[in-house]
Write a protein that holds these residues in place. Structure first.
Motif, PDB file in Angstrom:
ATOM      1  N   LEU A 246      53.015  30.080  46.861  1.00 43.05           N
ATOM      2  CA  LEU A 246      53.582  31.352  46.409  1.00 43.05           C
ATOM      3  C   LEU A 246      52.543  32.211  45.700  1.00 43.05           C
ATOM      4  O   LEU A 246      52.448  33.418  45.933  1.00 43.05           O
ATOM      5  CB  LEU A 246      54.773  31.098  45.483  1.00 43.05           C
ATOM      6  N   VAL A 247      51.776  31.587  44.815  1.00 36.36           N
ATOM      7  CA  VAL A 247      50.752  32.348  44.089  1.00 36.36           C
ATOM      8  C   VAL A 247      49.667  32.839  45.041  1.00 36.36           C
ATOM      9  O   VAL A 247      49.205  33.980  44.949  1.00 36.36           O
ATOM     10  CB  VAL A 247      50.142  31.492  42.953  1.00 36.36           C
ATOM     11  N   LYS A 248      49.268  31.995  45.987  1.00 39.04           N
ATOM     12  CA  LYS A 248      48.229  32.394  46.944  1.00 39.04           C
ATOM     13  C   LYS A 248      48.683  33.541  47.833  1.00 39.04           C
ATOM     14  O   LYS A 248      47.873  34.387  48.232  1.00 39.04           O
ATOM     15  CB  LYS A 248      47.817  31.196  47.808  1.00 39.04           C
ATOM     16  N   LEU A 249      49.994  33.578  48.127  1.00 37.16           N
ATOM     17  CA  LEU A 249      50.491  34.598  49.058  1.00 37.16           C
ATOM     18  C   LEU A 249      51.019  35.856  48.376  1.00 37.16           C
ATOM     19  O   LEU A 249      51.070  36.921  48.994  1.00 37.16           O
ATOM     20  CB  LEU A 249      51.602  34.006  49.936  1.00 37.16           C
ATOM     21  N   THR A 250      51.439  35.745  47.124  1.00 33.97           N
ATOM     22  CA  THR A 250      52.078  36.898  46.470  1.00 33.97           C
ATOM     23  C   THR A 250      51.316  37.456  45.281  1.00 33.97           C
ATOM     24  O   THR A 250      51.535  38.593  44.897  1.00 33.97           O
ATOM     25  CB  THR A 250      53.504  36.533  46.004  1.00 33.97           C
ATOM     26  N   ILE A 251      50.415  36.668  44.688  1.00 33.21           N
ATOM     27  CA  ILE A 251      49.686  37.129  43.502  1.00 33.21           C
ATOM     28  C   ILE A 251      48.225  37.447  43.824  1.00 33.21           C
ATOM     29  O   ILE A 251      47.730  38.535  43.526  1.00 33.21           O
ATOM     30  CB  ILE A 251      49.759  36.085  42.362  1.00 33.21           C
ATOM     31  N   LEU A 252      47.549  36.487  44.452  1.00 29.73           N
ATOM     32  CA  LEU A 252      46.115  36.683  44.714  1.00 29.73           C
ATOM     33  C   LEU A 252      45.812  37.886  45.604  1.00 29.73           C
ATOM     34  O   LEU A 252      44.837  38.605  45.344  1.00 29.73           O
ATOM     35  CB  LEU A 252      45.511  35.404  45.311  1.00 29.73           C
ATOM     36  N   PRO A 253      46.606  38.177  46.646  1.00 30.41           N
ATOM     37  CA  PRO A 253      46.310  39.370  47.455  1.00 30.41           C
ATOM     38  C   PRO A 253      46.358  40.666  46.651  1.00 30.41           C
ATOM     39  O   PRO A 253      45.598  41.600  46.940  1.00 30.41           O
ATOM     40  CB  PRO A 253      47.406  39.341  48.529  1.00 30.41           C
ATOM     41  N   ILE A 254      47.227  40.724  45.651  1.00 25.86           N
ATOM     42  CA  ILE A 254      47.307  41.922  44.814  1.00 25.86           C
ATOM     43  C   ILE A 254      46.026  42.086  44.006  1.00 25.86           C
ATOM     44  O   ILE A 254      45.476  43.192  43.890  1.00 25.86           O
ATOM     45  CB  ILE A 254      48.520  41.841  43.864  1.00 25.86           C
ATOM     46  N   LEU A 255      45.537  40.983  43.450  1.00 25.63           N
ATOM     47  CA  LEU A 255      44.318  41.034  42.636  1.00 25.63           C
ATOM     48  C   LEU A 255      43.074  41.243  43.497  1.00 25.63           C
ATOM     49  O   LEU A 255      42.096  41.836  43.048  1.00 25.63           O
ATOM     50  CB  LEU A 255      44.190  39.743  41.826  1.00 25.63           C
ATOM     51  N   ASP A 256      43.117  40.746  44.738  1.00 22.70           N
ATOM     52  CA  ASP A 256      41.950  40.847  45.615  1.00 22.70           C
ATOM     53  C   ASP A 256      41.807  42.233  46.248  1.00 22.70           C
ATOM     54  O   ASP A 256      40.685  42.682  46.520  1.00 22.70           O
ATOM     55  CB  ASP A 256      42.037  39.808  46.738  1.00 22.70           C
ATOM     56  N   PHE A 257      42.944  42.913  46.498  1.00 21.43           N
ATOM     57  CA  PHE A 257      42.862  44.191  47.202  1.00 21.43           C
ATOM     58  C   PHE A 257      42.067  45.217  46.373  1.00 21.43           C
ATOM     59  O   PHE A 257      42.405  45.511  45.225  1.00 21.43           O
ATOM     60  CB  PHE A 257      44.248  44.762  47.484  1.00 21.43           C
ATOM     61  N   GLY A 258      41.005  45.734  46.968  1.00 18.35           N
ATOM     62  CA  GLY A 258      40.204  46.755  46.298  1.00 18.35           C
ATOM     63  C   GLY A 258      39.372  46.246  45.147  1.00 18.35           C
ATOM     64  O   GLY A 258      38.817  47.046  44.385  1.00 18.35           O
ATOM     65  N   ASP A 259      39.237  44.900  45.008  1.00 14.11           N
ATOM     66  CA  ASP A 259      38.499  44.389  43.846  1.00 14.11           C
ATOM     67  C   ASP A 259      37.025  44.778  43.875  1.00 14.11           C
ATOM     68  O   ASP A 259      36.393  44.895  42.827  1.00 14.11           O
ATOM     69  CB  ASP A 259      38.670  42.883  43.692  1.00 14.11           C
ATOM     70  N   VAL A 260      36.468  45.006  45.079  1.00 20.22           N
ATOM     71  CA  VAL A 260      35.065  45.433  45.155  1.00 20.22           C
ATOM     72  C   VAL A 260      34.910  46.895  44.740  1.00 20.22           C
ATOM     73  O   VAL A 260      33.792  47.373  44.534  1.00 20.22           O
ATOM     74  CB  VAL A 260      34.494  45.236  46.579  1.00 20.22           C
ATOM     75  N   ILE A 261      36.039  47.592  44.616  1.00 19.25           N
ATOM     76  CA  ILE A 261      36.023  48.985  44.160  1.00 19.25           C
ATOM     77  C   ILE A 261      36.155  49.046  42.644  1.00 19.25           C
ATOM     78  O   ILE A 261      35.332  49.645  41.959  1.00 19.25           O
ATOM     79  CB  ILE A 261      37.153  49.787  44.824  1.00 19.25           C
ATOM     80  N   TYR A 262      37.197  48.396  42.113  1.00 21.68           N
ATOM     81  CA  TYR A 262      37.441  48.498  40.676  1.00 21.68           C
ATOM     82  C   TYR A 262      36.601  47.519  39.848  1.00 21.68           C
ATOM     83  O   TYR A 262      36.726  47.471  38.630  1.00 21.68           O
ATOM     84  CB  TYR A 262      38.926  48.342  40.359  1.00 21.68           C
ATOM     85  N   LYS A 263      35.720  46.749  40.489  1.00 22.00           N
ATOM     86  CA  LYS A 263      34.866  45.822  39.752  1.00 22.00           C
ATOM     87  C   LYS A 263      33.917  46.530  38.797  1.00 22.00           C
ATOM     88  O   LYS A 263      33.350  45.901  37.897  1.00 22.00           O
ATOM     89  CB  LYS A 263      34.059  44.944  40.723  1.00 22.00           C
ATOM     90  N   ILE A 264      33.742  47.835  38.958  1.00 24.99           N
ATOM     91  CA  ILE A 264      32.841  48.580  38.071  1.00 24.99           C
ATOM     92  C   ILE A 264      33.517  48.952  36.754  1.00 24.99           C
ATOM     93  O   ILE A 264      32.899  49.559  35.883  1.00 24.99           O
ATOM     94  CB  ILE A 264      32.311  49.859  38.752  1.00 24.99           C
ATOM     95  N   ALA A 265      34.798  48.582  36.595  1.00 28.13           N
ATOM     96  CA  ALA A 265      35.494  48.849  35.337  1.00 28.13           C
ATOM     97  C   ALA A 265      34.865  48.023  34.214  1.00 28.13           C
ATOM     98  O   ALA A 265      34.130  47.059  34.453  1.00 28.13           O
ATOM     99  CB  ALA A 265      36.980  48.514  35.476  1.00 28.13           C
ATOM    100  N   SER A 266      35.174  48.393  32.982  1.00 28.76           N
ATOM    101  CA  SER A 266      34.621  47.687  31.839  1.00 28.76           C
ATOM    102  C   SER A 266      35.166  46.269  31.758  1.00 28.76           C
ATOM    103  O   SER A 266      36.259  45.971  32.264  1.00 28.76           O
ATOM    104  CB  SER A 266      34.960  48.434  30.542  1.00 28.76           C
ATOM    105  N   ASN A 267      34.419  45.386  31.104  1.00 31.05           N
ATOM    106  CA  ASN A 267      34.867  44.008  30.940  1.00 31.05           C
ATOM    107  C   ASN A 267      36.162  43.936  30.143  1.00 31.05           C
ATOM    108  O   ASN A 267      36.991  43.046  30.376  1.00 31.05           O
ATOM    109  CB  ASN A 267      33.780  43.185  30.247  1.00 31.05           C
ATOM    110  N   THR A 268      36.345  44.872  29.226  1.00 25.41           N
ATOM    111  CA  THR A 268      37.573  44.894  28.428  1.00 25.41           C
ATOM    112  C   THR A 268      38.795  45.055  29.326  1.00 25.41           C
ATOM    113  O   THR A 268      39.820  44.388  29.127  1.00 25.41           O
ATOM    114  CB  THR A 268      37.535  46.043  27.407  1.00 25.41           C
TER     115      THR A 268
END
Length: 405
Positions: A246-268
């Motif tokens: 469930l976590v792999k199919l419903t949670i991780l895709p949300i966090l992974d989508f566009g992560d290479v874009i928003y990775k430039i956000a602050s560590n905070t």
């Protein structure tokens, strides 16, 4: 500059290109303004006669044109509700909804709109269009943007597509320069003023005028929290294997989508996502709240979000080297030519462009080159290998799931 429904193209590649252009402008201390264009019922407004003309201009044979004419002809639609079926209604416009050909035909229909952008830059993703321009003078930037928008609107009118004025927004990216007290209005051809906004959801990622990604991460955090809350409330219903899935199919895709874009956000900001990620792992493992996050990663066998983002990012860079990304991204990186023969000169390295500020170092063209060259200190590739082999070698670089120092 059309990324919609094309192999190798996607929301992420399109946004990376747009973001690179904006950050490069900010690095030069230029103003950058954009119009996010929304069309009213775009897919339903396609004129079949104009579309056939577009296909004809692309060199389709007469037999093919006759086939498409037949494909569009005599189509009807009806509605079924609670067992009742309405009478048929003739469909004389639009591309067939849910069809394989529909999205591609729409892209063909709208493609030449890009030629009207003039001095501004444009990127199309089906009916999602961003028009943007930059320069040292804000007045000049807005004047250029207005002229380009006027031309784009005329092009849309020629296609019988209507601008949705209420959903078409303007944004001034002003991370390095002070915001003016009052901005000149950008108007539509019918005289309506477009609204300036500080946030806009573009291709699934919330962009803000400061490029902080604060809004995106806040919404991401809220969405994941809501889903994790549901899972915890029903945890008695799930086996351990089901929780993992469930976590792999419903949670991780949300966090992974566009992560290479928003990775430039602050560590905070990024740390806020770590908190919900840890909650998801606790749901799977039943680990107490006091369990250290490094122990959580070991329990479930997953890397940290930072490692996930970095892995996805390096995948994008390597696909760029292999030519498996759109040309508008691959053209931003250049393989360095060694000036002298040394041991390290045998390794594939990229030319790192000069930047003037922190913002320039966040751009795709700089960060891709910089991060690849850093990886090569340990990877030491002399020739390009398959993407599968690269992923295997990269996984060996990130064997330590703990990110603590």
């Amino acid at each position: 500059m059309q990324s919609g429904f094309r192999a190798g193209h996607g929301c992420t590649s399109a946004t990376l290109k747009v973001l690179n252009d904006i950050l490069t402008a900010i690095d030069k201390k230029h103003y950058c303004a954009a119009v996010f264009i929304d069309l009213a019922k775009a897919f339903d407004s396609v004129n079949h006669h104009i579309l056939i003309g577009r296909l004809n201009s692309l060199g389709f044979s007469n037999d093919c044109l006759a086939w498409f004419t037949n494909y569009f002809s005599d189509r009807v639609q009806c509605v079924k509700s609670e067992g009742l079926l309405s009478g048929p209604l003739a469909v004389s416009m639009g591309v067939p909804q849910g069809s394989i050909l529909g999205p591609t035909l729409f892209s063909v229909y709208i493609n030449e709109v890009a030629l009207a952008a003039g001095e501004s830059l444009i990127h199309l993703y089906a009916d999602d269009t961003i028009l943007y321009t930059s320069g040292p003078s804000l007045d000049t930037v807005l004047t250029t943007l207005q002229a380009s928008l006027n031309a784009i609107q005329l092009s849309f009118r020629g296609l019988q597509l209507l601008l949705n004025t209420s959903k078409t927004k303007c944004m001034l990216f002003n991370r390095s320069l002070p915001a003016p007290t009052r901005l000149s209005n950008i108007t539509t051809l019918d005289g309506s003023d477009l609204e300036y906004v500080d946030n806009y959801k573009y291709l699934g990622v919330w962009l803000d005028c400061k490029l902080s990604f604060q809004t995106h991460i806040k919404r991401l955090q809220s969405k994941v929290k809501s889903r994790i809350g549901f899972l915890f409330r029903n945890k008695a219903s799930f086996t351990h294997a089901a929780k993992h899935t469930l976590v792999k199919l419903t949670i991780l895709p949300i966090l992974d989508f566009g992560d290479v874009i928003y990775k430039i956000a602050s560590n905070t900001l990024l740390n806020k996502l770590d908190a919900v990620y840890h909650s998801a792992i606790r749901f799977v493992t039943k680990a107490p709240y006091t369990t250290h996050h490094c122990d959580l990663y070991a329990l479930v066998g997953w890397p940290s979000l930072h490692t996930r983002r970095q892995t996805h990012w390096l995948h994008v860079i390597y696909k760029t080297l292999l030519g498996k990304v759109p040309p508008y991204l691959s053209s931003l990186v250049t393989i360095a030519s060694p000036t002298c023969s040394t041991r390290s000169s045998r390794y594939i390295s990229l030319v790192t462009p000069k930047t003037n500020s922190f913002f320039g170092r966040l751009s795709f063209q700089f960060s891709a080159a910089n991060d690849w060259n850093e990886l090569q200190k340990s990877l030491k590739l002399e020739t390009l290998i398959s993407f599968t082999s690269f992923k295997h070698q990269l996984s060996e670089q990130f064997t330590d799931y703990c990110t603590c120092t």
